[in-house]
Design a protein around this motif. Structure first.
Motif, PDB file in Angstrom:
ATOM      1  N   LYS A  46     -10.674  -2.501  -9.180  1.00  0.00           N
ATOM      2  CA  LYS A  46      -9.434  -2.081  -8.715  1.00  0.00           C
ATOM      3  C   LYS A  46      -9.121  -2.993  -7.346  1.00  0.00           C
ATOM      4  N   ALA A  47     -10.190  -2.937  -6.529  1.00  0.00           N
ATOM      5  CA  ALA A  47     -10.076  -3.597  -5.253  1.00  0.00           C
ATOM      6  C   ALA A  47      -9.740  -5.447  -5.437  1.00  0.00           C
ATOM      7  N   PRO A  63       0.883  -1.096   0.106  1.00  0.00           N
ATOM      8  CA  PRO A  63       0.051   0.057   0.114  1.00  0.00           C
ATOM      9  C   PRO A  63       1.041   1.493   0.095  1.00  0.00           C
ATOM     10  N   LEU A  87      -9.182   1.360   0.395  1.00  0.00           N
ATOM     11  CA  LEU A  87      -8.700   1.794  -0.794  1.00  0.00           C
ATOM     12  C   LEU A  87      -9.305   3.159  -0.958  1.00  0.00           C
ATOM     13  N   LEU A 135      -3.808  -4.966  -0.727  1.00  0.00           N
ATOM     14  CA  LEU A 135      -4.832  -5.305   0.194  1.00  0.00           C
ATOM     15  C   LEU A 135      -4.151  -6.389   0.919  1.00  0.00           C
ATOM     16  N   SER A 195      -5.955   5.664  -5.251  1.00  0.00           N
ATOM     17  CA  SER A 195      -5.933   5.272  -6.773  1.00  0.00           C
ATOM     18  C   SER A 195      -7.000   6.416  -7.163  1.00  0.00           C
ATOM     19  N   GLU A 214      -4.122   2.586   0.373  1.00  0.00           N
ATOM     20  CA  GLU A 214      -3.869   2.439  -1.147  1.00  0.00           C
ATOM     21  C   GLU A 214      -4.827   3.555  -1.590  1.00  0.00           C
ATOM     22  N   LYS A 259      -5.612  -3.962  -7.211  1.00  0.00           N
ATOM     23  CA  LYS A 259      -5.000  -3.614  -5.901  1.00  0.00           C
ATOM     24  C   LYS A 259      -5.056  -4.923  -4.822  1.00  0.00           C
ATOM     25  N   LEU A 295     -10.241  -6.147   2.132  1.00  0.00           N
ATOM     26  CA  LEU A 295     -10.755  -4.807   2.060  1.00  0.00           C
ATOM     27  C   LEU A 295     -11.607  -4.454   3.245  1.00  0.00           C
TER      28      LEU A 295
END
Length: 266
Positions: free
Chosen positions: A146-147, A103, A167, A155, A118, A116, A151, A200
Motif C-alpha cells: 500500500k505504501a 491524502p 498511512l 505520500l 486505508s 491517508e 498510496k 512515508l
C-alpha cells in the motif's frame, strides 16, 4: 417521497433487508437492527451528516458507506472513524479536496501532517484460519505494498508540501476471531525491512471493531505507530503518544503516558 441525499433512507433499508447477502456487513446489521444495527447505522449517519465537504468526494463516500460490499463499506467507515477519532483530541482536521491524487486528511493543529486512510482487508487464505495461527507477515507485506505502490502518489503529495505523511491502516480481523497482537508481529517484520519510501513518515496500525451495542471501538492495546527511520519528514514521537510506538531503527517499543486501552466512538 424518499430523499436520495439522505444516507440509509427507507429505500436503502428495504433493499438491505431484501437483497443483502448472508455473511455481509449489511445482512448482519439487518439481522440485529432492533438491538445494535440501528445504533451502528445511526452513528455513521451522524458522522456523515457532520462531514464538512459537500463535494464529489462526499457523494462518493456516501456510495461506499451504502455499498453492500464489505470492502467498499469498511473503507468508507474507516475514513469517517479516523476523522472522528482525531477530532476527539481537539485536533483541527479537514478533508483534502483537489483534482490530483491526494491524502484523505490534512491536520493543521496541533501540528501539520497529511493522513491517508486505508483498510487491511483479509486475504483469502486468512478466511480459513479463524481461531488458528495467522501468517502476520502476509499482512505486513500488504501494508508495505500500500505504501510503496497503491498510496505512493498520496505520500508524494505530502512531500511536495514539505509535510509529514502517515498511512493509517485499519484492521478488523481480530474482531472476527483472528489472532491477537498482530501489531507486534508487524513490528518484528518491519524491523527486518531495509527500505521504506522516504515519503512515508510513519504507519499507524489501528485495531477497530464494533461492540455488542453497535458502537465502533478502537483497541489501543492492539494498535501502534511505526516510525520510518528513512523518512524525509519524520514524525515526532510526541504526536501520537495515544498508541504504543515502534522506532524501527532500534527495535524498541515505547509506551507513553497518555496510552489508553480503548476508545468507543459515536
Amino acid at each position: 417521497m424518499t430523499n436520495k441525499k439522505v444516507i440509509y433512507n427507507d429505500t436503502w433499508i428495504s433493499k438491505a433487508q431484501n437483497e443483502s447477502k448472508e455473511g455481509s456487513w449489511a445482512r448482519a446489521v439487518m439481522d440485529t437492527f432492533e438491538k445494535s444495527g440501528k445504533t451502528y447505522l445511526g452513528t455513521i449517519k451522524r458522522w456523515y451528516d457532520n462531514y464538512p465537504h459537500d463535494t464529489k468526494e462526499k457523494k462518493e463516500l456516501k456510495s461506499r458507506l451504502e455499498s453492500f460490499s464489505d470492502v467498499d463499506h469498511l473503507g468508507g467507515v474507516n475514513e469517517l472513524s479516523w476523522f472522528e477519532f482525531i477530532k476527539h483530541f481537539n485536533w483541527q482536521v479537514t478533508p483534502v479536496s483537489e483534482k490530483v491524487r491526494h491524502p484523505d486528511f490534512y491536520v493543521s493543529h496541533p501540528f501539520e501532517i497529511f493522513c491517508e486512510v486505508s483498510t487491511l482487508n483479509m486475504a483469502n487464505h486468512e478466511q480459513t484460519q479463524i481461531g488458528g495461527r495467522i501468517d502476520h507477515s502476509s499482512a505486513s507485506s500488504r501494508i508495505l505494498r500500500k505504501a510503496i505502490d497503491e498510496k505512493f502518489d498520496q505520500l508524494k503529495y505530502a512531500e511536495k508540501k514539505k509535510k509529514p505523511a502517515i498511512l493509517v491502516v485499519f484492521d478488523y480481523s481480530s474482531w472476527s476471531g483472528y489472532g491477537t497482537h498482530r501489531f507486534q508481529a508487524i513490528a518484528d517484520h518491519l524491523l527486518d525491512i531495509a527500505y521504506l519510501p522516504s515519503e512515508l513518515s510513519a504507519f499507524i496500525y489501528v485495531d477497530k471493531g464494533v461492540n455488542s451495542e453497535g458502537k465502533i471501538v478502537i483497541n489501543g492495546e492492539r494498535s501502534a505507530v511505526y516510525h520510518n527511520r528513512s523518512a524525509k519528514y519524520p514524525l515526532s514521537s510526541n504526536l501520537f503518544d495515544i498508541f504504543p510506538q515502534f522506532f524501527l531503527e532500534i527495535r524498541k517499543e515505547k509506551k507513553l503516558s497518555n496510552f489508553n486501552s480503548t476508545w468507543i466512538l459515536g
